[in-house]
Design an enzyme around this catalytic site. Structure first.
Site, short mmCIF file in Angstrom:
data_model
loop_
_atom_site.label_atom_id
_atom_site.label_comp_id
_atom_site.label_asym_id
_atom_site.label_seq_id
_atom_site.Cartn_x
_atom_site.Cartn_y
_atom_site.Cartn_z
N GLY A 83 0.83 -1.29 0.10
CA GLY A 83 0.12 0.06 -0.09
C GLY A 83 1.01 1.32 0.06
O GLY A 83 1.82 1.49 0.98
N GLY A 141 -0.30 4.48 -0.22
CA GLY A 141 -1.01 5.82 0.47
C GLY A 141 -0.08 6.43 1.15
O GLY A 141 1.24 6.23 1.15
N ASN A 155 -7.22 1.47 10.48
CA ASN A 155 -8.19 1.92 11.48
C ASN A 155 -9.31 0.99 12.01
O ASN A 155 -9.64 0.25 10.97
CB ASN A 155 -8.73 3.31 11.02
CG ASN A 155 -7.82 4.35 11.47
OD1 ASN A 155 -7.07 4.58 12.23
ND2 ASN A 155 -7.68 5.26 10.19
N ALA A 215 -0.16 12.59 8.11
CA ALA A 215 0.51 12.42 6.70
C ALA A 215 -0.40 12.67 5.77
O ALA A 215 -1.62 12.42 5.55
CB ALA A 215 1.15 11.14 6.58
N LYS A 258 -7.63 4.13 19.63
CA LYS A 258 -7.70 4.70 18.37
C LYS A 258 -9.16 4.58 17.68
O LYS A 258 -9.61 5.81 17.18
CB LYS A 258 -6.72 3.99 17.40
CG LYS A 258 -6.63 4.73 16.15
CD LYS A 258 -5.65 6.00 15.95
CE LYS A 258 -5.66 6.87 14.66
NZ LYS A 258 -4.99 6.15 13.60
N ASN A 317 -13.68 11.93 13.69
CA ASN A 317 -13.82 11.88 12.15
C ASN A 317 -15.14 12.12 11.65
O ASN A 317 -15.15 13.08 10.82
CB ASN A 317 -13.07 10.59 11.70
CG ASN A 317 -11.74 10.43 11.42
OD1 ASN A 317 -11.07 11.58 10.82
ND2 ASN A 317 -11.15 9.44 11.83
N ASN A 371 -10.41 20.17 13.90
CA ASN A 371 -10.49 19.24 14.86
C ASN A 371 -10.73 20.01 16.24
O ASN A 371 -11.58 19.76 17.25
CB ASN A 371 -9.28 18.34 15.23
CG ASN A 371 -9.35 17.45 14.05
OD1 ASN A 371 -9.98 17.14 13.08
ND2 ASN A 371 -7.93 16.61 13.90
N GLU A 411 -13.56 6.02 5.72
CA GLU A 411 -13.29 5.06 6.45
C GLU A 411 -14.55 4.63 7.34
O GLU A 411 -14.10 3.85 8.23
CB GLU A 411 -12.01 4.76 7.12
CG GLU A 411 -10.71 4.89 6.23
CD GLU A 411 -9.50 4.67 7.08
OE1 GLU A 411 -9.23 3.45 7.31
OE2 GLU A 411 -8.93 5.53 7.43
#
Lengths: 299, 299
Positions: A7, A9, A101, A126, A180, A188, A198, A259
């Site tokens: 991956g 990303g 996640n 990131a 998390k 989110n 946030n 997500e």
């Protein structure tokens, strides 16, 4: 050691750049195009300055295993496809570290025949700026723990991690993922729906009230004992990343899939198993799904 | 008859334009400036074509009553101030017709000493384009009923209403207000938050699910027997006004105060009285309040 990273990303690029300092890293991409680009130009990390590191990349179709440790950085909704590609050659894949996640991926990986499986969570900020370029916005912790098998490769990884990219080995993988998940479940969806940074979740008294209701419901679904700890987690992340936009905000505003299934979708499944009523979770799940649907209709 | 119209927003301008055809209308404005403008230029109604009608306007400070019927068109959150201005002269005010959204105004007007009080709801779509100009977007019904006292002035109004601005006299004022409240409770906050036209609440399957949950909760709070009727009301309005933006959407996007207190705020009070849990209503109440708060912070 030999590390394969699946991956490319933002998280895949970030890990490949930092880990290639001390390890023999191969980055596996979804497209031939991206692998070609990285092979020619290397991976650029943007922080205060820019720095390019050369490392080999291959399209995922060429993956044959053979690394000591394979780090799977794809999104949870891409995981099933990746597992389908690698499951025949898991004997050669060495240890696996999953960085998705949510917790929905646990039921996928518990079936795997690998000898050692780790799971982890990342607090780094990131953003992938292009196919071979990642911006490292905020340094944070990386936490990982054994899901099954031996600690060897995870300790080797942690002991050789760069100073500014340290990896903490924890004992309780469930604790890592739950902490998390709770933070993601509150910050989110709300920032994505309210279209705010946030920090506004605390600064706006009405949004804060909603955040606390959603938190309360999340902890109820997860049957969490120490509510105060999770409350502090949410407040800390909002404060430390006050001017950042969450990944779900970014995903929605750029028309990417979010997500939400791995986060609130997982909580809805858990709530159903336990017969818990969760109107806030359901509402924000459907709102994000509705916004994804609107995006698809528009584009 | 002599009709006083208090409030020169979209509804006040619409009523003064249509009713001045057969009645002696005086329009009462909040500012001297708006009254001056209307006295000089008249009120313009924009439909397929434009038409100006001359009618006298006065600032509210000059109100002394004396009309046969006074129609109060201000928003619910402005009502207390208006009642404070007129309550000393209610003997001279004749009959009163209140056209506010929600039901929170009932507890304010039930204390009034007027002999005849009517309440009503409006389904017309109207947008105030400037201080003396209103666009009549969609023709709909006007329903009104006796709240207390005699039917005389209301019947006179209905019998002399223009053909394209008919007024239906109903027997049950509570029914009129509840039906409008339920429609407003679902369509207004959701379209404002999702930032979509009314029709999208049905067309987007995820938004539709949320709309149904909010409707269900609203009917539960109001202890409504005939749920099917209200469901049809919501669907009908979404279908008939599919490409329109709701008033709350418009209010929020233009930084104006919304009527959320009169609508979901009223429902929360009712829910508390009855000990009913209403997470969807609370959530959308706080979201709209939060968006108003963000608007104030930004501007």
């Amino acid at each position: 050691m030999r590390i394969g990273i699946i991956g490319a990303g933002s998280i895949g690029l970030l890990f490949s750049w930092y880990l290639s300092e001390k390890h023999e890293v191969t980055l596996y991409t979804r497209t031939v195009h991206q692998a070609d680009l990285i092979n020619r130009k290397g991976v650029t990390l943007v922080k205060e300055t820019e720095e390019v590191r050369k490392l080999p990349a291959k399209p995922m179709d060429e993956w044959v295993g053979g690394d000591d440790l394979t780090i799977i950085t794809v999104k949870q909704y891409q995981l099933q496809e990746v597992l389908f590609q690698i499951e025949d050659k898991l004997d050669e894949a060495g240890s696996l570290l999953f960085l998705q996640n949510g917790m929905g991926h646990l039921k996928l990986i518990e079936k795997l025949q690998s000898s050692s499986i780790y799971v982890g969570s990342i607090e780094h900020g990131a953003v992938r700026e292009s196919a071979a370029r990642v911006r490292h916005n905020g340094a944070g912790a990386i936490r990982a723990a054994v899901f099954k098998g031996s600690l060897v490769r995870l300790e080797e990884l942690a002991n050789n991690a760069p100073e500014d990219f340290s990896i903490q080995v924890e004992t309780d993988y469930y604790e890592i993922l739950v902490r998390k998940l709770v933070v993601n479940a509150v910050i989110n969806p709300l920032t994505a729906v309210f279209q705010v940074q946030n920090g506004i979740l605390l600064a706006n008294p009405f949004y804060r009230k909603i955040a606390m209701s959603l938190l309360e419901e999340t902890l109820c679904v997860l049957e969490t004992a120490d509510k105060e700890k999770h409350y502090r987690d949410v407040v800390n992340v909002c404060e430390k990343t006050a001017s950042n936009y969450s990944s779900m905000y970014a995903d929605l505003s750029q028309g990417r899939r979010t997500e939400i299934d791995a986060i609130l979708g997982f909580l809805i499944e858990e709530a159903e198993k336990r017969g818990v009523h969760c109107p806030y979770i359901c509402n924000y799940y459907h709102m994000i799904k509705g916004k994804e649907f609107q995006g698809e209709v528009v584009t």
